[in-house]
Design a protein around this motif. Structure first.
Motif, PDB file in Angstrom:
ATOM      1  N   LEU A 195       4.599  10.432 -29.728  1.00  0.00           N
ATOM      2  CA  LEU A 195       4.325  11.857 -29.537  1.00  0.00           C
ATOM      3  C   LEU A 195       3.148  12.299 -30.384  1.00  0.00           C
ATOM      4  N   SER A 196       3.094  11.765 -31.588  1.00  0.00           N
ATOM      5  CA  SER A 196       2.023  12.138 -32.502  1.00  0.00           C
ATOM      6  C   SER A 196       0.676  11.670 -31.965  1.00  0.00           C
TER       7      SER A 196
ATOM      8  N   ASN B 169      -0.325  13.718 -29.137  1.00  0.00           N
ATOM      9  CA  ASN B 169      -0.741  15.015 -29.648  1.00  0.00           C
ATOM     10  C   ASN B 169      -2.218  15.058 -29.906  1.00  0.00           C
ATOM     11  N   ARG B 170      -2.727  13.994 -30.524  1.00  0.00           N
ATOM     12  CA  ARG B 170      -4.071  14.122 -31.061  1.00  0.00           C
ATOM     13  C   ARG B 170      -5.116  13.388 -30.248  1.00  0.00           C
TER      14      ARG B 170
ATOM     15  N   VAL C 214      -5.426  20.906 -32.687  1.00  0.00           N
ATOM     16  CA  VAL C 214      -4.354  21.566 -31.959  1.00  0.00           C
ATOM     17  C   VAL C 214      -4.879  22.408 -30.796  1.00  0.00           C
TER      18      VAL C 214
END
Lengths: 377, 623
Positions: free
Chosen positions: B62-63, B66-67, B236
């Motif tokens: 997920l991390s 995310n990025r 983000v």
């Protein structure tokens, strides 16, 4: 015949072989634990702030102020602290009322009282004043508390908590209530009373639910099901869990946490700073931090058991347990087992107010520890 | 009580002291707190272990998601050239206006102001909104696809008012020759869901278009190339921070066709008002020189989605412009089959070419009164094979077909490619048909009748062929038996390397026949153009070389036994198709041609001049 107890009024500490700390009324193990915690805090904060030295300097300044206050309070004899308790409590309640009135005039949440030189948060004062008041009242009223005492004590807890909740600052209100309640609990309140209070509390919960602000209700609902709104209110918790989980056992390395460094994690230097630690230092770092906290708590508990009168015992016990509740509520919130309430991680989160309050509490504990009599009365 | 006060004072003093009861109570409560705190700490640790050890992989994924954003880098589609390097399909830059909602802030205001600035249509807004609903906040959503220079300028001046709105360059497929190449080169269009399901998604990520017809479709794999990608670390807001690495896209192959666009234009123009098709190829190699189908259409609107209305208009056009007649049009080849039937007679049935047959203008099978007419109603008199070809005597070929027999005829005609796919490097060609008894039993579930053999001899009845097949059959004749496979793409060039995509293709075996027979038939075909009695003698004048050819007229409409066919009285749609096959120079053929002009009557009149125009142009003779 008047019993001359001046002979007995010899400081216990005088018998200990450390004149330097004696004179300063410092408890060395506690100071050591706090320094270790601060060290860790600055390491994490440097990363969480996006490697902003200004943030560290400001936090350092606050720390110095907080240390000064701790040192000052450690010099004050517990008896004087006790004597000041009702006064402080009364003043606190008055200020809370003032804040509410000013808050009504101004807009939205109002927690501050602008004293010109610095802004003062009466609710922070109440974190100390409430357990002090309870400890004072219970030690005066006689233990174990019976009905009228319990009722008055309950009122002494509910009034400041309700005023703070009205600000609205649910986290602080809860901590204030906890601090007072712990004092009541340590005072030996009977289980029957406790049960009755619990039932009363349970009965008022639904009412409280409707009195909550929308955003507070949202927080609770979000806690119950964060995935329902992944880009909205659940975002904090989800990103926080991702940061912690992806840290694994050893973490991604200092300054290498992607969740934090790339700003996926909101409020990363304040309420959610624990997630930065978890991401960059992993489970090992988390356990290390918990160990430091436990060490500090252990020393505090030692102080609690050594305390020599009821006031000191109740107050030190209440402050110690409250400190733990602080830690537990913040970490619990960050790792997703408690709802998101605005409670900073004690002495690690960026921000000055709670740090000053906490260090003041440690100052009180040190005062209690270092002003013991050789022969307790 | 007397001592009350004092005792109170004492008890006051005592109260603050710790009685054993107080201490025990207090310590037990502290102990409870300690137990509670330890349990709570245990809970924290357990949860951390759960997140960081059990869930580590899950959250690490997920991390990363995310990025890291994978941004596809679509490849440049290969350019298509004609044999002289003229560009037939190109990618030209266009500019589109795109919005990233996350950065746009007040989207409503921005859209409203842009609508005013650029005059966005209801259609565009609707498409934007439906895309918006399906995309992530940091996706780019196109608002207007092709900005004019003026619109770009107008937007650029006010750019600061539009955060999150940007002008992006794209490449868009264009076809400089439009209608001329719409069938053979084809066109690309937006990838449909059905196509998407069959594609290698990683190679096509970021690609919006796929070949839909012609070379664009048949050579899709070579033309497309393969997508590269860039791993971009984002914050983000989806703002790209840095590139974590990239894999460059693999550009598609540039294709060079054997097609000569000048000749293509000649073919297209020569067809004039007629619907029909022209195919020209190099006999020796099978390389296609021209391949035109008329009417055609403009491929440009298909690239970015043709409007439903325009598409319906094309589909409902009775002349069917979307239909590639050269590749898929099935026509009765009529008399153009005669040279091949003659070869079949000579080679498969030991026909004596000198034997004369009397042609009274009609033919009847023994024991039947049905008259098969000759197109020359008075009859050709006594005709031998050569003259039968030259004058296109139907009666001779009626008899010859019966003499050979349908099965032998079918087998031999198959060798010239009738009823066989030519194997051209384009998708979708039609097979055509030359019937046999077996075929009729299998497909029509009935027995063969001799009358069907009769009309098969002049390329009528069940016989059907595409213009491409006819051109190829002419090429085989031109080669004196050398069978070639028609080819459109000569070379594919990618990464500085040029190769022939057909280098490894097997060469089909030639038709072995007596050279005297080849000569006889070719001579007869030369006579078609260059003798006064030939059916295409009108095109034979003023040429420094000889053309070998055969005319054909395919009936669309059967004339009753007692009726007269009068061209002008029959509706245009029911008029005969004019056909013509030819190759030239007759002795050293450089070009073979097939022409079909629909509903234009007699082959020699309309189709032959079209073929001549092509031949003279290709062989550099002034018309």
């Amino acid at each position: 015949m008047k019993f001359d107890n001046s002979v007995l009024n010899v400081k216990l500490a005088a018998a200990r072989p450390n004149p330097w700390t004696n004179r300063l009324h410092l408890d060395l193990p506690l100071v050591g634990g706090l320094i270790a915690l601060m060290g860790l805090a600055f390491v994490i904060l440097y990363s969480a702030s996006g490697q902003d030295l200004d943030v560290l300097l400001r936090q350092g300044g606050r720390l110095l102020l907080a240390l000064a206050i701790m040192l000052a309070l450690a010099q004050i004899h517990p008896d004087h602290i006790k004597a000041a308790s009702p006064l402080l409590f009364g003043l606190g309640v008055l200020l809370l009322g003032a804040v509410l009135v000013i808050g009504d005039i101004g807009k939205g949440a109002q927690r501050w009282l602008d004293l010109g030189v610095f802004r003062f948060q009466p609710s922070e004062l109440m974190k100390l004043a409430t357990p002090m008041m309870l400890a004072w009242y219970l030690s005066e009223a006689g233990l174990p508390p019976r009905w009228p005492t319990v009722l008055i004590a309950g009122l002494l807890i509910v009034v400041p908590a309700a005023l703070i909740a009205k600000q609205p600052d649910l986290g602080t209100a809860m901590l204030v209530a906890v601090a007072g309640s712990v004092a009541l609990f340590l005072g030996g309140i009977g289980w029957a009373y406790l049960l009755a209070l619990a039932i009363a509390l349970g009965a008022t919960l639904p009412i409280g639910w409707f009195m909550l602000h929308d955003y507070q209700r949202d927080r609770v609902l979000t806690f119950l099901n964060p995935e329902a709104d992944p880009l909205g209110r659940g975002y904090h918790i989800i990103q926080s869990k991702i940061a912690i989980g992806s840290g694994g056992i050893y973490g991604k390395g200092w300054l290498h946490g992607t969740q934090g460094q790339l700003e996926f994690l909101p409020e990363r230097s304040t309420d959610f700073i624990f997630a930065i630690l978890a991401e960059e230092f992993g489970l090992v770092g988390c356990v290390a931090l918990l160990a430091v906290y436990l060490f500090i708590l252990g020393r505090c508990l030692h102080i609690v058991t050594q305390a020599q009168d009821t006031f000191c015992r109740l107050l030190s016990g209440a402050l110690t347990v409250t400190f733990f509740v602080y830690v537990f509520v913040n970490i619990g919130m960050v790792i997703g087992i408690l709802p998101v309430v605005g409670v900073p991680l004690p002495l690690v989160s960026y921000g000055g107010t709670s740090m000053v309050t906490l260090m003041a509490a440690f100052g009180i504990l040190m005062s209690i520890q270092t002003h013991r009599r050789l022969f307790p009365v | 009580m007397r001592g009350g006060r004092r005792s109170t004072a004492i008890s006051d003093g005592l109260r603050t002291r710790h009685t054993p009861f107080d201490s025990r109570m207090f310590l037990s409560r502290i102990a409870l707190c300690v137990i509670g705190m330890l349990l709570a700490t245990g809970l924290l640790v357990a949860r951390l272990v759960y997140l960081q050890i059990v869930g580590q992989e899950h959250y690490a994924t997920l991390s990363r998601d995310n990025r890291i954003r994978i941004s596809p880098l679509p490849p440049n589609r290969g350019v298509i050239f004609d044999r002289n390097g003229e560009v037939l399909a190109d990618n030209i830059p266009t500019y589109s206006l795109e919005v990233v909602p996350l950065r746009a802030g007040d989207l409503k205001r921005i859209i409203a102001e842009l609508t005013e600035l650029l005059g966005l249509t209801e259609d565009e807004l609707q498409r934007f909104n439906s895309t918006l609903r399906r995309s992530k906040p940091y996706d780019r959503i196109p608002l207007r696809l092709q900005l004019s220079e003026e619109e770009i300028a107008r937007f650029a001046v006010r750019m600061p008012r539009f955060p999150g709105v940007e002008v992006r360059a794209h490449r868009v497929r264009t076809y400089p020759y439009g209608n001329l190449t719409s069938h053979v080169v084809g066109y690309v269009g937006r990838i449909s869901q059905a196509e998407m399901d069959l594609l290698d998604r990683s190679a096509y990520s970021g690609t919006l278009h796929i070949g839909k017809s012609g070379v664009e479709k048949s050579y899709e794999t070579l033309l497309h190339g393969s997508a590269g990608y860039e791993e971009i670390e984002t914050d983000v807001t989806g703002r790209p921070l840095r590139s974590l690495g990239s894999v460059a896209p693999l550009s598609g192959n540039d294709l060079t066709l054997s097609l000569d666009i000048k000749l293509q234009k000649v073919a297209y123009d020569a067809l004039g008002e007629h619907s029909g098709a022209v195919v020209a190829l190099e006999p020796a190699t099978g390389r296609i020189l021209a391949m035109a189908s008329k009417p055609a259409f403009d491929p440009t609107p298909f690239v970015n989605g043709i409007s439903r209305k325009a598409y319906e208009l094309l589909q409902q056009d009775p002349e069917r412009p979307l239909y590639d007649r050269a590749l898929r049009g099935l026509y009765p080849p009529g008399s153009t089959v005669k040279p091949f039937v003659a070869m079949a007679g000579l080679e498969a049935a030991k026909l004596n070419p000198a034997k004369r047959v009397s042609c009274p203008g009609w033919y009847s099978l023994p024991g039947s009164s049905h008259r098969y007419r000759d197109s020359f109603r008075r009859g050709h008199g006594a005709v031998d094979l050569r003259y039968a070809v030259t004058s296109s005597c139907d009666v001779y070929f009626y008899k010859l077909a019966v003499y050979i027999g349908i099965d032998k005829l079918h087998d031999y005609m198959e060798r010239f490619g009738f009823g066989q796919k030519t194997g051209i490097d384009l998708d979708g060609e039609m097979r055509g048909l030359f019937p046999s008894r077996e075929w009729k039993r299998r497909v029509r579930k009935s027995d063969w009748s001799l009358g069907e053999t009769v009309i098969s001899g002049i390329g009528q009845g069940y016989v059907q062929a595409t213009p491409l097949q006819l051109a190829r059959a002419a090429a085989i004749m031109a080669n004196r038996g050398g069978v070639v496979t028609p080819r459109l793409v000569d070379t594919a060039r990618a990464g500085g390397k040029t190769r022939d995509p057909h280098a490894d293709d097997p060469r089909p075996p030639p038709i072995e026949a007596d050279p005297k027979h080849w000569k006889l038939i070719v001579d007869a075909m030369v006579d078609v153009v260059h003798s006064g009695r030939g059916t295409a003698s009108r095109i034979g004048g003023g040429l420094p070389f000889r053309i070998a050819a055969k005319t054909g007229t395919a009936q669309v409409f059967s004339v009753g036994q007692r009726q007269n066919y009068r061209t002008m009285k029959v509706k245009k749609k029911l008029r005969d198709h004019a056909l013509f096959i030819a190759f030239a120079p007759a002795q050293e053929p450089k070009i073979a041609v097939a022409v079909v002009a629909e509903n234009s009557g007699f082959g020699g009149k309309v189709a032959a001049p079209i073929a001549r125009a092509l031949i003279t142009n290709y062989l550099q003779v002034p018309p």
